[in-house]
Design a protein around this motif. Structure first.
Motif, PDB file in Angstrom:
ATOM      1  N   GLY A   5      32.101  26.071 -50.867  1.00 27.03           N
ATOM      2  CA  GLY A   5      30.835  25.497 -50.429  1.00 27.03           C
ATOM      3  C   GLY A   5      29.601  26.271 -50.834  1.00 27.03           C
ATOM      4  O   GLY A   5      28.481  25.753 -50.705  1.00 27.03           O
ATOM      5  N   THR A   7      28.505  27.274 -53.836  1.00 24.94           N
ATOM      6  CA  THR A   7      27.813  26.732 -55.019  1.00 24.94           C
ATOM      7  C   THR A   7      26.881  25.591 -54.632  1.00 24.94           C
ATOM      8  O   THR A   7      25.719  25.549 -55.061  1.00 24.94           O
ATOM      9  CB  THR A   7      28.834  26.251 -56.068  1.00 24.94           C
ATOM     10  OG1 THR A   7      29.571  27.368 -56.569  1.00 24.94           O
ATOM     11  CG2 THR A   7      28.139  25.568 -57.232  1.00 24.94           C
ATOM     12  N   SER A   8      27.363  24.650 -53.822  1.00 21.82           N
ATOM     13  CA  SER A   8      26.517  23.523 -53.418  1.00 21.82           C
ATOM     14  C   SER A   8      25.398  23.986 -52.486  1.00 21.82           C
ATOM     15  O   SER A   8      24.269  23.487 -52.555  1.00 21.82           O
ATOM     16  CB  SER A   8      27.354  22.432 -52.749  1.00 21.82           C
ATOM     17  OG  SER A   8      28.001  22.931 -51.599  1.00 21.82           O
ATOM     18  N   TYR A   9      25.705  24.954 -51.613  1.00 21.87           N
ATOM     19  CA  TYR A   9      24.667  25.462 -50.704  1.00 21.87           C
ATOM     20  C   TYR A   9      23.531  26.105 -51.495  1.00 21.87           C
ATOM     21  O   TYR A   9      22.350  25.813 -51.275  1.00 21.87           O
ATOM     22  CB  TYR A   9      25.269  26.478 -49.728  1.00 21.87           C
ATOM     23  CG  TYR A   9      24.228  27.134 -48.839  1.00 21.87           C
ATOM     24  CD1 TYR A   9      23.716  26.464 -47.734  1.00 21.87           C
ATOM     25  CD2 TYR A   9      23.739  28.403 -49.140  1.00 21.87           C
ATOM     26  CE1 TYR A   9      22.743  27.052 -46.937  1.00 21.87           C
ATOM     27  CE2 TYR A   9      22.773  28.999 -48.353  1.00 21.87           C
ATOM     28  CZ  TYR A   9      22.275  28.322 -47.247  1.00 21.87           C
ATOM     29  OH  TYR A   9      21.313  28.896 -46.467  1.00 21.87           O
ATOM     30  N   GLY A  11      22.858  25.668 -54.649  1.00 21.21           N
ATOM     31  CA  GLY A  11      22.233  24.669 -55.512  1.00 21.21           C
ATOM     32  C   GLY A  11      21.221  23.799 -54.806  1.00 21.21           C
ATOM     33  O   GLY A  11      20.312  23.246 -55.437  1.00 21.21           O
ATOM     34  N   ASN A  12      21.371  23.667 -53.498  1.00 18.53           N
ATOM     35  CA  ASN A  12      20.436  22.853 -52.712  1.00 18.53           C
ATOM     36  C   ASN A  12      19.203  23.631 -52.263  1.00 18.53           C
ATOM     37  O   ASN A  12      18.366  23.094 -51.530  1.00 18.53           O
ATOM     38  CB  ASN A  12      21.143  22.285 -51.476  1.00 18.53           C
ATOM     39  CG  ASN A  12      22.161  21.225 -51.836  1.00 18.53           C
ATOM     40  OD1 ASN A  12      22.012  20.535 -52.842  1.00 18.53           O
ATOM     41  ND2 ASN A  12      23.211  21.091 -51.038  1.00 18.53           N
ATOM     42  N   ASN A  41      31.606  17.318 -67.826  1.00 19.06           N
ATOM     43  CA  ASN A  41      30.231  16.915 -67.526  1.00 19.06           C
ATOM     44  C   ASN A  41      29.483  16.238 -68.662  1.00 19.06           C
ATOM     45  O   ASN A  41      28.282  16.003 -68.536  1.00 19.06           O
ATOM     46  CB  ASN A  41      29.434  18.135 -67.053  1.00 19.06           C
ATOM     47  CG  ASN A  41      29.902  18.642 -65.697  1.00 19.06           C
ATOM     48  OD1 ASN A  41      29.555  18.086 -64.663  1.00 19.06           O
ATOM     49  ND2 ASN A  41      30.699  19.698 -65.703  1.00 19.06           N
ATOM     50  N   SER A 160      31.040  30.850 -57.755  1.00 13.31           N
ATOM     51  CA  SER A 160      30.095  31.298 -56.732  1.00 13.31           C
ATOM     52  C   SER A 160      30.235  32.780 -56.413  1.00 13.31           C
ATOM     53  O   SER A 160      29.351  33.356 -55.771  1.00 13.31           O
ATOM     54  CB  SER A 160      30.273  30.475 -55.459  1.00 13.31           C
ATOM     55  OG  SER A 160      31.609  30.531 -54.997  1.00 13.31           O
ATOM     56  N   ASN A 175      25.409  24.540 -64.343  1.00 12.55           N
ATOM     57  CA  ASN A 175      24.756  23.266 -64.002  1.00 12.55           C
ATOM     58  C   ASN A 175      23.256  23.298 -64.263  1.00 12.55           C
ATOM     59  O   ASN A 175      22.628  22.241 -64.422  1.00 12.55           O
ATOM     60  CB  ASN A 175      25.010  22.909 -62.538  1.00 12.55           C
ATOM     61  CG  ASN A 175      26.411  22.365 -62.317  1.00 12.55           C
ATOM     62  OD1 ASN A 175      27.080  21.952 -63.260  1.00 12.55           O
ATOM     63  ND2 ASN A 175      26.869  22.363 -61.076  1.00 12.55           N
ATOM     64  N   ASN A 248      22.665  19.490 -44.017  1.00  9.75           N
ATOM     65  CA  ASN A 248      23.788  18.993 -44.803  1.00  9.75           C
ATOM     66  C   ASN A 248      25.111  19.114 -44.067  1.00  9.75           C
ATOM     67  O   ASN A 248      25.155  19.182 -42.835  1.00  9.75           O
ATOM     68  CB  ASN A 248      23.835  19.720 -46.146  1.00  9.75           C
ATOM     69  CG  ASN A 248      22.617  19.391 -47.006  1.00  9.75           C
ATOM     70  OD1 ASN A 248      22.149  18.262 -46.983  1.00  9.75           O
ATOM     71  ND2 ASN A 248      22.107  20.362 -47.722  1.00  9.75           N
ATOM     72  N   ASN A 252      27.978  23.785 -45.008  1.00 14.35           N
ATOM     73  CA  ASN A 252      26.677  24.391 -45.241  1.00 14.35           C
ATOM     74  C   ASN A 252      26.138  25.037 -43.975  1.00 14.35           C
ATOM     75  O   ASN A 252      25.505  26.094 -44.011  1.00 14.35           O
ATOM     76  CB  ASN A 252      25.691  23.341 -45.757  1.00 14.35           C
ATOM     77  CG  ASN A 252      25.802  23.139 -47.255  1.00 14.35           C
ATOM     78  OD1 ASN A 252      26.644  23.739 -47.909  1.00 14.35           O
ATOM     79  ND2 ASN A 252      24.961  22.284 -47.799  1.00 14.35           N
TER      80      ASN A 252
END
Length: 664
Positions: A5, A7-9, A11-12, A41, A160, A175, A248, A252
């Protein structure tokens, strides 16, 4: 490694990043992250077994953009699995996930499973472009971070864990690395790549200027691949985090809350003692040791790879579990001339067979290549000392066995596979392979594939191994391949050869007939969204055979020339070629107008057919009718025996033959 989690955290939260114009620098690239990122991708087909030519073109384009901006890439690839088994449960979980995803893709859903030969294609591109790279003996994360700090240059990855390492040159997530948007700086006319660089300073400043030394503890508590400590569930069930403005997902919230909570402490030791207050007294000492040991994974020192790249010095930092490997094997592994697969066989005697998008109602497509794997296991393990082997089958006194994990229906199955010593290899040790004469090594390879020695003279040197593997595949695949499936596969090889001729033609370009044929065949790729999973399963078996045969050829020090995989197989092409053939369009028709293509197709088809019985593609019903007619015609007993022999030969050499239906 990796923190679930994170990477997404990250990234946001754009305020954790710095806008940069990357140019004029060395860069350390996480090779595994890069080839996954490129394949997943950029719209390359993931359903038909891989479009390796398209993937190779994309990888070349990526590196050419780096060169344009005077960015010097150094690529580090992962090696074998963690020999301490700390990551074993994580590996099993991921393997199960890939099985589920592959099944969904086969059913028409979206998803990403890396085609089987992608890594080999990527390594070939690195060699062709003369890009410095190393295949580590274990996971590459620590080596990447250490080398980057030693050279004071950035890291490019999607892992991450690089948010946790204190990297002097920064961490660039793939990304946000806009290599397709290369621009020219107006001030000095230098090309650059616009990219976002993760700033550990900004990250820590956001959490009350927390001490960077607390980040490894955060990674271990929240759960990375190595540090999933069950007792942390008790901690999370009791601790109350400061409220944070995170809208989120629950994960997160956990990341945000834990970072806020840790930011109250001055140093890791203080935070660890506070964590232990939430746990049962009898477990505290053990958990303290686990936390401290897991945090050590993030402590950096100088990398031994600097001299590998600058002076060509062989890998010197060999893990204890691998100190029994012969020098020539260690050198070949570091240069990527041997597959990392063999590290797992030698050290753990355990392998995970990569999932393909095949038919889950049939046995795994890897079953087709089992006899080849058994011979390779025999070569690797013959003469090995059980006391010097890791935690795998032989370490448990089970003899020359390798534990294989592979798809079984829709689950992850485990089997003990016996290593096989042939007459040609039983006296051959791993140490001696590099010293054995070429004829002996070639004999072992051809005998394993069950092909006649004359096949080496039937086609060009770079196609001998693919043709030999195709002969093997015909007699071991279940269901048995049909003639049209063979023709479609060989047309794919011809198409690849035409593309190779087109790329190698130089400034003058290819001849008109080659160019026209390439353009026409390029347009023949699959355009429909539906998928023939039965056909895919047949071709997946061929890929499984090609993969393990490449590994065996490498282990035998390449008695046959290694083929360029990017020109051998294009999934969307061979699937569409089969459809065209089913509509009564012959190979001659589809390749018409190009003499080179027609001749090559006939040559490789003739080479394959010469190695199987003349009536190989006849159905059993037709064979029975032919046999009856011969009896009625009063054919001799000798002739009848000749007619029956090919079917018996196939049954002896194909342990799955009893599963075949009449139609198959």
């Amino acid at each position: 490694m990796g923190i679930l989690g994170l990477t997404s955290y990250v990234g946001n939260n754009s305020h954790f990043f710095i806008d940069t114009k990357l140019k004029n620098t060395n860069i350390i690239i996480d090779g595994n992250s890069l080839y996954h990122h490129l394949y997943f991708n950029y719209g390359i087909d993931k359903r038909h077994g891989g479009d390796y030519d398209v993937f190779a073109d994309l990888a070349r384009s990526f590196f050419k953009q780096l060169f344009l901006c005077h960015i010097n890439p150094y690529v580090l690839l992962d090696g074998g699995c963690d020999y301490t088994d700390k990551k074993f449960e994580t590996l099993k979980m991921r393997a199960k996930d890939r099985i589920r995803v592959a099944h969904s893709i086969a059913g028409g859903s979206n998803g990403s499973v890396l085609p089987l030969l992608s890594r080999e294609v990527f390594k070939t591109v690195l060699l062709q472009l003369e890009i410095p790279f190393v295949q580590c003996l274990a996971e590459a994360d620590w080596e990447i971070a250490s080398l980057a700090n030693q050279w004071n240059c950035p890291v490019l990855s999607m892992d991450s864990d690089f948010c946790i390492f204190d990297l002097k040159g920064g961490y660039y997530p793939l990304n946000d690395f806009n290599w397709k948007s290369t621009s020219k700086d107006k001030d000095n006319n230098e090309f650059y790549i616009p990219a976002l660089c993760f700033s550990i300073d900004k990250f820590c400043a956001h959490f009350n200027h927390m001490n960077k030394a607390l980040l490894p503890l955060f990674a271990v508590i929240s759960g990375n691949d190595y540090g999933n400590i069950p007792a942390m569930e008790d901690f999370f069930s009791k601790v109350i985090f400061p409220l944070g403005n995170v809208r989120n997902a629950k994960r997160n919230n956990l990341i945000h809350g834990l970072l806020n909570w840790l930011s109250r402490f001055e140093e890791p030791g203080e935070a660890i003692e506070k964590v232990l207050e939430y746990l049962v007294d009898s477990r505290k000492d053990g958990i303290r040791k686990c936390l401290c040991a897991a945090m050590e994974e993030y402590k950096l020192s100088d990398s031994h790879l600097a001299e590998f790249f600058t002076k060509g010095t062989p890998l010197s930092k060999v893990p204890v579990a691998m100190d029994m490997l012969p020098d020539w094997v260690v050198v070949a592994l570091g240069k990527g001339k041997l597959a990392r697969y063999i590290i797992n066989v030698l050290v753990l005697q355990r392998v995970f067979l990569a999932t393909q998008v095949d038919d889950s109602q049939l046995p795994s497509s890897h079953m087709c290549s089992l006899p080849i794997r058994q011979v390779m296991y025999g070569l690797l393990l013959n003469g090995r000392n059980p006391s010097k082997v890791g935690n795998g089958a032989q370490g448990k006194n089970k003899g020359l066995l390798v534990e294989e994990y592979c798809r079984h229906d829709l689950t992850l199955g485990k089997s003990q596979v016996k290593a096989v010593l042939t007459r040609s290899s039983e006296s051959l040790s791993l140490e001696a392979i590099a010293e054995v004469s070429l004829p002996v090594r070639l004999k072992i390879l051809l005998e394993t594939l069950g092909v006649k020695p004359c096949i080496v003279d039937a086609v060009s040197s770079h196609l001998i191994l693919p043709v030999a593997v195709t002969c093997y595949w015909l007699t071991h695949s279940v269901p048995k391949p049909k003639l049209m499936q063979l023709q479609a596969l060989l047309m794919g090889i011809v198409y690849g050869e035409l593309r190779r001729l087109e790329c190698d033609a130089g400034p003058r370009g290819p001849t008109d007939d080659v160019k026209i044929a390439c353009d026409r065949l390029w347009r023949m790729r699959v355009r429909q969204t539906d998928m023939d999973i039965k056909l895919a399963h047949i071709f997946c078996q061929w890929q499984a055979c090609i993969q393990i045969s490449l590994y065996l050829n490498q282990l035998l020090c390449n008695p046959l020339q290694q083929p360029d995989i990017s020109w051998l197989y294009s999934g969307t092409f061979v699937h569409q070629a089969f459809r065209e053939l089913k509509q009564d369009r012959s190979p001659d028709f589809l390749l018409s107008g190009c003499t080179v293509a027609c001749k090559l197709f006939k040559d490789i088809l003739s080479a394959v057919l010469s190695d199987v019985p003349a009536d190989f593609f006849q159905t059993r019903e037709k064979k029975a009718k032919k046999f009856t007619k011969q009896q009625k015609d009063g054919r001799s007993k000798e002739r009848r025996s000749d007619t029956e022999e090919p079917l018996s030969w196939r049954n002896i050499n194909n342990r799955f033959s009893l599963l075949l239906t009449d139609d198959e």
